[in-house]
Design an enzyme around this catalytic site. Sequence first.
Site, PDB file in Angstrom:
ATOM      1  N   HIS A 172       0.665  -1.506  -0.110  1.00 16.16           N
ATOM      2  CA  HIS A 172      -0.165  -0.129   0.256  1.00 16.16           C
ATOM      3  C   HIS A 172       0.827   1.319   0.097  1.00 16.16           C
ATOM      4  O   HIS A 172       0.648   2.100  -0.638  1.00 16.16           O
ATOM      5  CB  HIS A 172      -1.015  -0.329   1.322  1.00 16.16           C
ATOM      6  CG  HIS A 172      -1.392   0.763   1.252  1.00 16.16           C
ATOM      7  ND1 HIS A 172      -3.000   1.392   1.163  1.00 16.16           N
ATOM      8  CD2 HIS A 172      -1.298   2.568   1.920  1.00 16.16           C
ATOM      9  CE1 HIS A 172      -3.445   2.345   1.178  1.00 16.16           C
ATOM     10  NE2 HIS A 172      -3.113   3.347   2.194  1.00 16.16           N
ATOM     11  N   GLU A 173       1.977   1.720   0.572  1.00 13.13           N
ATOM     12  CA  GLU A 173       2.970   2.783   0.730  1.00 13.13           C
ATOM     13  C   GLU A 173       3.927   2.752  -0.060  1.00 13.13           C
ATOM     14  O   GLU A 173       3.484   3.422  -0.896  1.00 13.13           O
ATOM     15  CB  GLU A 173       3.440   2.694   2.137  1.00 13.13           C
ATOM     16  CG  GLU A 173       2.493   2.304   3.641  1.00 13.13           C
ATOM     17  CD  GLU A 173       1.899   3.313   3.722  1.00 13.13           C
ATOM     18  OE1 GLU A 173       2.144   4.416   2.903  1.00 13.13           O
ATOM     19  OE2 GLU A 173       0.909   3.123   4.616  1.00 13.13           O
ATOM     20  N   HIS A 176       1.442   4.290  -2.933  1.00 16.26           N
ATOM     21  CA  HIS A 176       1.658   5.741  -2.786  1.00 16.26           C
ATOM     22  C   HIS A 176       2.770   6.197  -3.709  1.00 16.26           C
ATOM     23  O   HIS A 176       2.513   7.754  -4.181  1.00 16.26           O
ATOM     24  CB  HIS A 176       1.306   6.317  -1.350  1.00 16.26           C
ATOM     25  CG  HIS A 176       0.129   6.253  -0.769  1.00 16.26           C
ATOM     26  ND1 HIS A 176      -0.336   6.799  -1.247  1.00 16.26           N
ATOM     27  CD2 HIS A 176       0.359   5.706   0.353  1.00 16.26           C
ATOM     28  CE1 HIS A 176      -1.703   6.234  -0.606  1.00 16.26           C
ATOM     29  NE2 HIS A 176      -1.652   5.783   0.494  1.00 16.26           N
ATOM     30  N   GLU A 242      -6.034   6.527  -1.396  1.00 18.51           N
ATOM     31  CA  GLU A 242      -6.121   5.549  -0.436  1.00 18.51           C
ATOM     32  C   GLU A 242      -6.906   4.248  -1.307  1.00 18.51           C
ATOM     33  O   GLU A 242      -6.371   3.240  -1.193  1.00 18.51           O
ATOM     34  CB  GLU A 242      -6.761   6.288   0.919  1.00 18.51           C
ATOM     35  CG  GLU A 242      -6.223   7.395   1.718  1.00 18.51           C
ATOM     36  CD  GLU A 242      -4.656   6.379   1.960  1.00 18.51           C
ATOM     37  OE1 GLU A 242      -4.345   5.488   2.281  1.00 18.51           O
ATOM     38  OE2 GLU A 242      -3.692   7.270   2.306  1.00 18.51           O
TER      39      GLU A 242
END
Length: 335
Positions: A172-173, A176, A242
């Site tokens: 997930h990070e 980004h 997100e």
Amino acid sequence: MRFFELQQQARARTTRLVLLFALAVAGTALGVHLALALCWWTLNWFLGPVEIGFPRSFFAVNVGVTLLLVLGGWWIETSNLKMAGGAERLARRIGAREARPGTSMGEQRLCNIVDEVCIAAHMPRPTVMVMPRHDAINAFATGWDEDDAVVAVTQGALDLLTREELQGIVAHECSHIHEGDTRLNMQLAGMVFGLEMVWDFGDILREKRGLATVFGTAIMAVGSIGWLAGRCLQAAVSREREFLADARAVQWTRSRDGLGGVLRKAMTQRADANRPSDPAWPIAVDHLLLLGHLAEHGGWLDSHPPLAVRIRRIYGRSMAPLPLVQDDTQPATPA
């Protein structure tokens, strides 16, 4: 989970929101001009037979000065963020330190997972950091580009997440960073600061008394509306990114239970009123976190979607919270 479809939807919505943000800036400039024109017409009405025409280049000056304030504020804010010393220095200010794989099995596992995810994502390896004083499950990524990026996780994530769940949070990070979300958020934050400068300019003008009070109040009224619109759109963009990062995490790990397990354990932890409180996160970095301060309310100014909504998008249905145990024996649910 139809992760490619959800990614496409999130990107399309982000584009529309950024265009709306640009319209909000243009609307603020036009609104300032109309407000000042209304004040001028009101002044003429009070003067009765004496009519004073608009000053020369009235429209150009009003719009030009407003845009100068917004763009100047954007430049100042983004320059300050860039001069803060890079992603690693920002992470250290938040309380993170570089991971020490040689002294901790958990941190060794984290570094290995970051390497695996970066290979799957075809991206450079970011600096891996840990927040040792944070017992809650959380993480963040920062950096203006892939060559100056940091992925940091809390000690709570290392202690309470399985290897699969840790893969989900890292993916997930990394999404980004890969998608340029951290840069986009910083740019929008700079624009919001610029919109706030319009309000500040009106406040300074109002303090000069006399007719300046009327014109300053008009500028403040329009500036406050523009700032609020900018904040709402900035938060909406953050929520869409997100969703995009959630879908990317499932794509790269091919498992819903990775990131899904993280969010379900976070639900349990947030519902536990007796858990130790973490050091306070600075509100300025809320949009960087995996789990933001206001993620449960679903308000227009929330930088993150509610946990329950994110979990439903990952699984296609509501799911119960998970116990806070690190259990690697459970079978995975395919994406």
